[in-house]
Design an enzyme around this catalytic site. Sequence first.
Site, PDB file in Angstrom:
ATOM      1  N   ASN A   1       0.930  -1.138   0.100  1.00 10.04           N
ATOM      2  CA  ASN A   1      -0.022   0.021  -0.023  1.00 10.04           C
ATOM      3  C   ASN A   1       0.971   1.318  -0.019  1.00 10.04           C
ATOM      4  OD1 ASN A   1      -1.804   1.933   0.251  1.00 10.04           O
ATOM      5  ND2 ASN A   1      -2.915   0.877   2.088  1.00 10.04           N
TER       6      ASN A   1
ATOM      7  N   LYS B   1       3.503   1.029   2.965  1.00  9.80           N
ATOM      8  CA  LYS B   1       2.777  -0.041   4.101  1.00  9.80           C
ATOM      9  C   LYS B   1       2.917  -1.343   3.518  1.00  9.80           C
ATOM     10  CE  LYS B   1      -0.169   3.500   6.239  1.00  9.80           C
ATOM     11  NZ  LYS B   1      -1.388   3.512   6.530  1.00  9.80           N
TER      12      LYS B   1
ATOM     13  N   ARG C   1      -2.459  -1.879  -3.581  1.00 12.12           N
ATOM     14  CA  ARG C   1      -3.676  -0.821  -3.555  1.00 12.12           C
ATOM     15  C   ARG C   1      -3.305   0.019  -4.841  1.00 12.12           C
ATOM     16  NH1 ARG C   1      -4.202   4.128  -0.315  1.00 12.12           N
ATOM     17  NH2 ARG C   1      -6.372   4.960  -0.583  1.00 12.12           N
TER      18      ARG C   1
ATOM     19  N   HIS D   1     -11.692   5.140  -1.506  1.00 11.96           N
ATOM     20  CA  HIS D   1     -11.712   4.284  -0.226  1.00 11.96           C
ATOM     21  C   HIS D   1     -12.641   3.081  -0.244  1.00 11.96           C
ATOM     22  CE1 HIS D   1     -10.737   8.333   2.025  1.00 11.96           C
ATOM     23  NE2 HIS D   1      -9.622   7.490   2.011  1.00 11.96           N
TER      24      HIS D   1
ATOM     25  N   HIS E   1     -15.111   6.708   6.732  1.00  9.08           N
ATOM     26  CA  HIS E   1     -13.566   6.255   6.833  1.00  9.08           C
ATOM     27  C   HIS E   1     -13.023   7.499   6.981  1.00  9.08           C
ATOM     28  CE1 HIS E   1      -9.717   4.319   5.404  1.00  9.08           C
ATOM     29  NE2 HIS E   1      -9.505   5.389   5.361  1.00  9.08           N
TER      30      HIS E   1
ATOM     31  N   GLY F   1      -7.031  11.107   4.965  1.00  5.44           N
ATOM     32  CA  GLY F   1      -7.947  11.032   3.859  1.00  5.44           C
ATOM     33  C   GLY F   1      -9.109  10.556   4.358  1.00  5.44           C
TER      34      GLY F   1
ATOM     35  N   ARG G   1      -6.509  18.059   2.767  1.00  9.10           N
ATOM     36  CA  ARG G   1      -7.102  18.154   1.595  1.00  9.10           C
ATOM     37  C   ARG G   1      -8.299  19.133   1.995  1.00  9.10           C
ATOM     38  NH1 ARG G   1      -7.359  12.192  -0.476  1.00  9.10           N
ATOM     39  NH2 ARG G   1      -5.761  11.966   1.280  1.00  9.10           N
TER      40      ARG G   1
ATOM     41  N   ASP H   1      -2.891  16.477  12.074  1.00  8.48           N
ATOM     42  CA  ASP H   1      -3.071  15.258  13.050  1.00  8.48           C
ATOM     43  C   ASP H   1      -4.167  15.734  13.945  1.00  8.48           C
ATOM     44  OD1 ASP H   1      -3.007  13.419  14.976  1.00  8.48           O
ATOM     45  OD2 ASP H   1      -0.909  12.823  14.352  1.00  8.48           O
TER      46      ASP H   1
ATOM     47  N   ILE I   1      -8.732   8.412  12.411  1.00 11.14           N
ATOM     48  CA  ILE I   1      -9.354   9.154  13.271  1.00 11.14           C
ATOM     49  C   ILE I   1     -10.708   8.653  13.749  1.00 11.14           C
ATOM     50  CG2 ILE I   1     -10.929  11.276  13.311  1.00 11.14           C
ATOM     51  CD1 ILE I   1      -8.845  12.587  11.336  1.00 11.14           C
ATOM     52  N   GLY I   2     -11.667   7.864  12.968  1.00 14.51           N
ATOM     53  CA  GLY I   2     -12.954   7.357  13.038  1.00 14.51           C
ATOM     54  C   GLY I   2     -12.730   6.011  14.439  1.00 14.51           C
ATOM     55  N   GLU I   3     -11.574   5.645  14.174  1.00 13.23           N
ATOM     56  CA  GLU I   3     -11.193   4.300  15.068  1.00 13.23           C
ATOM     57  C   GLU I   3     -10.649   4.916  16.597  1.00 13.23           C
ATOM     58  OE1 GLU I   3      -8.650   1.602  13.452  1.00 13.23           O
ATOM     59  OE2 GLU I   3      -9.497   1.829  11.536  1.00 13.23           O
TER      60      GLU I   3
ATOM     61  N   GLU J   1      -7.814  -2.529   4.863  1.00 16.33           N
ATOM     62  CA  GLU J   1      -7.695  -2.614   3.298  1.00 16.33           C
ATOM     63  C   GLU J   1      -6.527  -3.510   2.876  1.00 16.33           C
ATOM     64  OE1 GLU J   1      -8.056   2.104   2.318  1.00 16.33           O
ATOM     65  OE2 GLU J   1      -6.447   1.351   3.833  1.00 16.33           O
TER      66      GLU J   1
END
Length: 396
Positions: free
Chosen positions: A11, A18, A93, A181, A208, A212, A241, A283, A328-330, A381
């Site tokens: 990725n 990654k 990816r 995503h 997500h 991003g 972004r 961040d 961020i969501g997690e 992913e």
Amino acid sequence: MAPNDSIVVINAGSSSIKFSLYSGAELALTFNGKIENLYSGVTRFSARDAQGRSIGEHSWADAPLNHEGGMRFLIDFAQSHLDGHRVVAVGHRIVHGGVAYSGPRRLNSDVLAALEKLIPLAPLHLPHNLAPVRAVMAMAPGVPQMGCFDTAFHVGQPAEAQAFALPARITEQGVRRYGFHGLSYEYIASRMPDADPSLASAKVVAAHLGNGASMCAMAAGRSVASTMGFTAVDGLPMGTRCGALDPGVVLYLIEQLGMDVGAVQKLLYQESGLLGVSGISSDMRTLEQSDDPRAKAAIALMVCIGRELGSLAATLGGLDALVFSGGIGENSTALRAAVCRDAAWLGVKLDAGANDANPRGVARISAADSRVAVWVVPANEELMIARHTQTLLELP
């Protein structure tokens, strides 16, 4: 796949790679890691085994690596840590598949040539996705490579969800909503029925949220609409972004402020979002720890994703579940709480204790009497790419 057969997943981003190695038919994670700060500064490498223990670290202070150098190092590292395993394929990816690539594909020189023509659609992503493919072709030409596209999950959306109100002479050139995503959303769709069988046929909005960020409306596990459109700069505010922007702003930047295309592109992709609004950091963790009013303003813009949630719920004709994923969501309990508070009108009611516990795996964080279930599903992913690669590898 035999027990000792392994798939490497790559990725690659603009300044990082990654990687993960999965083994056997069950695709058990063997080790993973990353190379950061390619091209500038101090390039760093780190790797961990399936239990999270460090199995390798390295840095390059005097001569930072490029993608080819990074891939060469990763191949050498993998070969020295295979411990009897044999790499049978590499999965990548790839952010953009355009109109032609609606599913995973074996990668060869012809496919690479076609993907290079799509670079204008994802100029800051696609070149870096393709660089490791070329590196592996040069260093290990006998190893099959598979491309998995972030746009593929969205190809089944209704035509009106993909179309812009532009003349046919423009849309026929491929100017349309693609959505991104997709690998993350596909993984979420595959996990939700395991967590709650009723979610297999549910109306779900998945968020997500990371450097991003996007949201996707899914009906019975299929994409119906997404906040991202023609490019990965559209939709929600992100780390650097801008997200959705009146096209007139771009015209103003060019005509009145005298900015050229390169400067506008840099502004929208690299100098906006959380970083641009706060002037501090991209961040979320840094911003949440800051008392600076600009940091609070940047977080408030991210919380405003509730407006997009309402739009996507309307597209679905209702909402059964809301899913948070991505870095961020997690991890941001405060952001999840704020989004759910603003979504109370949809029937969302958070369990504060479950949310504050910040679960590490798939977990429900809504109250028992919430009309809309709220879940956290960690992004994976890489495993989705490994699954697709395994499937392609086994085709005749």
